[in-house]
Design a protein around this motif. Sequence first.
Motif, PDB file in Angstrom:
ATOM      1  N   VAL A 175      11.631  -1.918   0.286  1.00 27.53           N
ATOM      2  CA  VAL A 175      11.211  -3.199   0.841  1.00 27.53           C
ATOM      3  C   VAL A 175      12.352  -3.893   1.578  1.00 27.53           C
ATOM      4  O   VAL A 175      12.131  -4.757   2.428  1.00 27.53           O
ATOM      5  CB  VAL A 175      10.652  -4.117  -0.272  1.00 27.53           C
ATOM      6  CG1 VAL A 175      11.765  -4.593  -1.201  1.00 27.53           C
ATOM      7  CG2 VAL A 175       9.893  -5.297   0.330  1.00 27.53           C
ATOM      8  N   GLU A 231      -0.154  -9.947   3.537  1.00 28.55           N
ATOM      9  CA  GLU A 231       0.654  -9.987   2.320  1.00 28.55           C
ATOM     10  C   GLU A 231       1.126  -8.594   1.922  1.00 28.55           C
ATOM     11  O   GLU A 231       2.250  -8.418   1.433  1.00 28.55           O
ATOM     12  CB  GLU A 231      -0.147 -10.617   1.178  1.00 28.55           C
ATOM     13  CG  GLU A 231      -0.405 -12.102   1.359  1.00 28.55           C
ATOM     14  CD  GLU A 231      -1.338 -12.659   0.301  1.00 28.55           C
ATOM     15  OE1 GLU A 231      -2.085 -11.857  -0.311  1.00 28.55           O
ATOM     16  OE2 GLU A 231      -1.334 -13.878   0.092  1.00 28.55           O
ATOM     17  N   GLU A 234       4.060  -7.591   4.135  1.00 29.92           N
ATOM     18  CA  GLU A 234       5.297  -8.252   3.686  1.00 29.92           C
ATOM     19  C   GLU A 234       5.819  -7.626   2.400  1.00 29.92           C
ATOM     20  O   GLU A 234       7.033  -7.497   2.205  1.00 29.92           O
ATOM     21  CB  GLU A 234       5.031  -9.746   3.486  1.00 29.92           C
ATOM     22  CG  GLU A 234       4.766 -10.486   4.789  1.00 29.92           C
ATOM     23  CD  GLU A 234       4.378 -11.937   4.553  1.00 29.92           C
ATOM     24  OE1 GLU A 234       4.115 -12.295   3.384  1.00 29.92           O
ATOM     25  OE2 GLU A 234       4.340 -12.705   5.537  1.00 29.92           O
ATOM     26  N   ALA A 235       4.895  -7.216   1.528  1.00 29.22           N
ATOM     27  CA  ALA A 235       5.292  -6.647   0.235  1.00 29.22           C
ATOM     28  C   ALA A 235       5.984  -5.300   0.373  1.00 29.22           C
ATOM     29  O   ALA A 235       6.747  -4.897  -0.512  1.00 29.22           O
ATOM     30  CB  ALA A 235       4.060  -6.514  -0.673  1.00 29.22           C
TER      31      ALA A 235
END
Length: 267
Positions: A175, A231, A234-235
Motif C-alpha cells: 500500500v 475506497e 485507496e486501500a
Amino acid sequence: MYRVLIADDELIERKVLYKTLTKELGDQCRIWQAENGREALELFDEHDIQIAVLDIEMPGINGIEAAQEMRRRKSECSIIFLTAFDDFSYAKKAIGIRVLDYLLKPCKEEELISVLDEAMRLADKAMQEGKEEEELNIPEPALFKTSAELNTGDGQVRLHKVAEAIRQYMEENYVKDLSMQDVARVMNYSEAYFCKLFKQCFDKNFTTYLTECRVEAAKNLLKEPMVNVKEIGEAVGYNDSNYFAKVFKRVTGISPTEYRMSIFNRK
C-alpha cells in the motif's frame, strides 16, 4: 500529457520502442527520442522530461552518466533502464541513482507498459504535491540482513527463502509507495543485484509484481459489497480512483465494477 524521453543508440530498437509506447500510451504522452546520452540531456532540459527510458551502453555519455545528471537536475524524474546487459556490470555503478526499474532486452510489452504506468502515477504525485517525493522510513525485515547470509547451503533453498522474504515484505507493504530501491535497501542488496535476483525469483520485474499484489488485494476487497470502489483503490495504494480502475482493467481485462458484478452473478 506526460513528457517521456527514450534514449538508445540503436536506431531500430529505438524506433520499435517509440512505436510501442505510441501505440499504448500515445493519447497520454508526448515522446522524444535521443540517440545518445548528450542528446538525451539536451532534450531532458528543453522539454522538462518527467519519464526517461534509457539504454545503458551509448557512445559518449552513457546511460548511467546521463541518469546521474538527470537525477541531479530533477530529482523527481522517473528513470527506467532498458538494457541488454544481464550481468548489470554497468548498472552496479549506479547504486546511488533512484531508478524506478531495470528492464532487460527483449522486454515483454506488458512489463514495459506496467512500469510506464507506475512512472505516470509518480509524475501525478509529484505534480500534486509540488515538491520532491519524500524518502520512505521502512523498518528492516527480520530475514536476510546481509547478502553474506545467502552464501551458505543449497542454492535453490536459499533462493526460495529469499523469494519468500521478498513476497512477505511486499504483501505487508504494497500500500506504500514502494520502489525497487526501497526493498533492495532493507534487504541490504545493491539495486542492480536485487533487480537481477528479483527477476530470478519471480520471473517478472519489480513494478509488475507490485501491481499484481495490489490488484489481488483489490479483488478480495471487491467481494465486500458495502465498500465502494474508490475506497478500495485507496486501500491498496491508489489515491486516484480513475488510475486504479485503469490499472485494474489492464491486469484483469475488466473494470473493478465489472469484476464485482461477476462475483455476485456467480452466487
